[in-house]
Design an enzyme around this catalytic site. Sequence first.
Site, short mmCIF file in Angstrom:
data_model
loop_
_atom_site.label_atom_id
_atom_site.label_comp_id
_atom_site.label_asym_id
_atom_site.label_seq_id
_atom_site.Cartn_x
_atom_site.Cartn_y
_atom_site.Cartn_z
N PRO A 106 -66.89 -14.59 98.35
CG PRO A 106 -68.00 -15.77 96.99
CD PRO A 106 -68.03 -14.42 97.40
CB CYS A 107 -62.63 -12.90 95.86
SG CYS A 107 -63.35 -13.22 94.08
NE ARG A 108 -63.64 -8.66 102.15
CZ ARG A 108 -62.74 -7.59 102.03
NH1 ARG A 108 -62.55 -6.91 100.98
NH2 ARG A 108 -62.29 -7.07 103.26
#
Length: 214
Positions: free
Chosen positions: A111-113
């Site tokens: 999700p960070c990506r």
Amino acid sequence: MHEPSSSEPIAPPQMSSGHRGQRPLWHLLALNIALLAVLVSAVWLTLWFLRRSEAPRPAPSAGDFLAAQALTIGTVAPEFTLPQLDGGQISLGQLRGRPVLVNFWATWCAPCRSEMPALQRVAAQYAGSGLVVIGINQLEDEATVQEFVREFGLTFPIALDRDGVTSRTWRVYGIPQTYLVDRDGTIRKAWVGPVTEQSVTRALDELGIRPAPS
């Protein structure tokens, strides 16, 4: 054999006391069983209607738990001073007077990506409005973080939380997690999970922060 004369009274036939009480006992038992069946049916129907009228309550999710642990909106953001990926240090206190978007992340976090392109666009669009986006990486070495920064073309400051102390102070127990801090150092918005460009720009607009004219 003696035959009674017509003048002798004829006694009515005698019935045993057991025979007289047998029929009322069965009647009473059957009546009690019927009343019990009616009562059980009434209770069952009442419970069924009550359960049917209740709105379903979803079980709390992991996201609900993490959101409940986040720093409270309206409180002063904790201070931090961290080394930057490109050298030097960055602290929240030195940015007082400017809105700051603080994002906690790691390279292994899918999700960070997914949210990084949105954060980069917000950083570029609002740079002229004074907004500072800070990406705080959790517990990873510089080479790994540098490769990630090059991959996504990130231009906003990247801080390194090498020991995880800042993450714990900011009550980050799952990533990504993002806070919007206003010019006075007060937390105005918290996101648990990936942000979108729309959700960030909407929060900025509520604070009266808009992109500078190009």
